[in-house]
Scaffold this motif. Structure first.
Motif, PDB file in Angstrom:
ATOM      1  N   MET A  57      11.412   9.375  -3.212  1.00  0.00           N
ATOM      2  CA  MET A  57      12.646   8.624  -2.946  1.00  0.00           C
ATOM      3  C   MET A  57      12.525   7.815  -1.671  1.00  0.00           C
ATOM      4  O   MET A  57      12.967   6.660  -1.609  1.00  0.00           O
ATOM      5  CB  MET A  57      13.830   9.598  -2.849  1.00  0.00           C
ATOM      6  N   ALA A  58      11.917   8.407  -0.651  1.00  0.00           N
ATOM      7  CA  ALA A  58      11.740   7.713   0.626  1.00  0.00           C
ATOM      8  C   ALA A  58      10.828   6.499   0.466  1.00  0.00           C
ATOM      9  O   ALA A  58      11.117   5.410   0.983  1.00  0.00           O
ATOM     10  CB  ALA A  58      11.157   8.675   1.660  1.00  0.00           C
ATOM     11  N   PHE A  59       9.741   6.676  -0.280  1.00  0.00           N
ATOM     12  CA  PHE A  59       8.830   5.559  -0.534  1.00  0.00           C
ATOM     13  C   PHE A  59       9.510   4.478  -1.370  1.00  0.00           C
ATOM     14  O   PHE A  59       9.312   3.279  -1.142  1.00  0.00           O
ATOM     15  CB  PHE A  59       7.570   6.053  -1.261  1.00  0.00           C
ATOM     16  N   ASN A  60      10.318   4.904  -2.346  1.00  0.00           N
ATOM     17  CA  ASN A  60      10.953   3.954  -3.252  1.00  0.00           C
ATOM     18  C   ASN A  60      12.032   3.127  -2.564  1.00  0.00           C
ATOM     19  O   ASN A  60      12.319   2.001  -2.961  1.00  0.00           O
ATOM     20  CB  ASN A  60      11.552   4.692  -4.450  1.00  0.00           C
ATOM     21  N   LYS A  61      12.654   3.695  -1.523  1.00  0.00           N
ATOM     22  CA  LYS A  61      13.662   2.950  -0.770  1.00  0.00           C
ATOM     23  C   LYS A  61      13.033   1.784  -0.023  1.00  0.00           C
ATOM     24  O   LYS A  61      13.632   0.720   0.128  1.00  0.00           O
ATOM     25  CB  LYS A  61      14.380   3.873   0.219  1.00  0.00           C
ATOM     26  N   PRO A  77      11.166  -0.621  -3.945  1.00  0.00           N
ATOM     27  CA  PRO A  77      11.483  -0.065  -5.263  1.00  0.00           C
ATOM     28  C   PRO A  77      10.408  -0.369  -6.312  1.00  0.00           C
ATOM     29  O   PRO A  77       9.828  -1.457  -6.329  1.00  0.00           O
ATOM     30  CB  PRO A  77      12.804  -0.751  -5.627  1.00  0.00           C
ATOM     31  N   SER A  78      10.150   0.610  -7.171  1.00  0.00           N
ATOM     32  CA  SER A  78       9.163   0.463  -8.231  1.00  0.00           C
ATOM     33  C   SER A  78       9.574   1.341  -9.415  1.00  0.00           C
ATOM     34  O   SER A  78       9.949   2.502  -9.211  1.00  0.00           O
ATOM     35  CB  SER A  78       7.778   0.888  -7.730  1.00  0.00           C
ATOM     36  N   PRO A  79       9.507   0.820 -10.646  1.00  0.00           N
ATOM     37  CA  PRO A  79       9.846   1.643 -11.823  1.00  0.00           C
ATOM     38  C   PRO A  79       8.918   2.840 -11.981  1.00  0.00           C
ATOM     39  O   PRO A  79       9.318   3.880 -12.491  1.00  0.00           O
ATOM     40  CB  PRO A  79       9.717   0.657 -12.985  1.00  0.00           C
ATOM     41  N   ASN A  93       0.812  -1.214   0.000  1.00  0.00           N
ATOM     42  CA  ASN A  93       0.000   0.000   0.000  1.00  0.00           C
ATOM     43  C   ASN A  93       0.847   1.267   0.000  1.00  0.00           C
ATOM     44  O   ASN A  93       0.332   2.352  -0.257  1.00  0.00           O
ATOM     45  CB  ASN A  93      -0.916  -0.003   1.225  1.00  0.00           C
ATOM     46  N   ILE A  94       2.139   1.131   0.270  1.00  0.00           N
ATOM     47  CA  ILE A  94       3.024   2.291   0.322  1.00  0.00           C
ATOM     48  C   ILE A  94       3.088   2.998  -1.034  1.00  0.00           C
ATOM     49  O   ILE A  94       3.179   4.219  -1.117  1.00  0.00           O
ATOM     50  CB  ILE A  94       4.440   1.873   0.796  1.00  0.00           C
ATOM     51  N   HIS A  95       3.028   2.211  -2.122  1.00  0.00           N
ATOM     52  CA  HIS A  95       3.037   2.794  -3.461  1.00  0.00           C
ATOM     53  C   HIS A  95       1.753   3.576  -3.721  1.00  0.00           C
ATOM     54  O   HIS A  95       1.777   4.659  -4.314  1.00  0.00           O
ATOM     55  CB  HIS A  95       3.200   1.697  -4.520  1.00  0.00           C
TER      56      HIS A  95
END
Length: 200
Positions: free
Chosen positions: A128-132, A135-137, A3-5
């Motif tokens: 960037m914080a969420f992607n760390k 990771p998602s393209p 759900n973070i994405h």
């Protein structure tokens, strides 16, 4: 798919639509093409976030391999939107060079646009914080877009400022520069995602 994405793109959509209305107000009030184009860019970013949201919701119900496909497809569509937006900027910039209009500059407008630059920077760091964490393209594409948008808004601000000090349609030139930068970056992403979708 976590759900973070979804949380990341929802926040992104809300902030981008707010930036759209703020920049649209300044663009129309000042008659600045570069600021107006920047506003349209934020509207495109809003749609990009909504597409990403749809992709993440669908991906949650599929396997890992299909998740990658869906994310790649979303990134491809987002890049297409950005590409068309960039081409629109170039067209409007050329039109402004041929038919220049009077621009109304004020320190209030400059301050408002400067604040939006910092909002986009914060959005980039947020992504960037969420992607760390996961990771998602798609999120990676939004990170790149956020920091590119900062440069675009700075160019728009410069166009708004310089138009009061030069006698040619500097606003149109900045719109062309902004549009070209967006178009090139979007085209690179389109090619990258197309290769993934075709070869995988």
């Amino acid at each position: 798919m976590k759900n973070i994405h979804i949380k990341a793109v929802v926040i992104g959509a809300v902030l981008n639509i707010l930036l759209f209305f703020v920049k649209l107000y300044v663009g129309i009030s000042s008659n600045s093409l570069s600021v107006y184009c920047d506003a349209i860019n934020n509207l495109g970013d809003t749609f990009a976030c909504l597409i990403a949201l749809l992709g993440f919701v669908i991906a949650k119900k599929t396997g890992e391999k299909k998740q990658l496909k869906i994310q790649s497809l979303c990134t491809f569509v987002i890049s297409m939107i950005i590409f068309v937006t960039g081409a629109y900027f170039v067209y409007n910039g050329l039109e402004r060079l041929m038919y220049p209009l009077q621009i109304s500059y004020s320190n209030q407008y400059a301050i408002i646009i400067t604040v939006t630059v910092f909002v986009k920077i914060l959005m980039g760091f947020m992504y960037m914080a969420f992607n760390k964490k996961k990771p998602s393209p798609v999120i990676k594409a939004l990170i790149t877009d956020s920091f590119l948008d900062c440069a675009i808004t700075v160019f728009a601000l410069m166009g708004l400022f310089l138009i009061t000090r030069v006698k040619f349609a500097a606003d149109g030139i900045f719109a062309i520069v902004i549009g070209t930068a967006i178009t090139v970056e979007a085209f690179k992403s389109i090619i990258e995602q197309a290769k993934f979708l075709v070869n995988d």
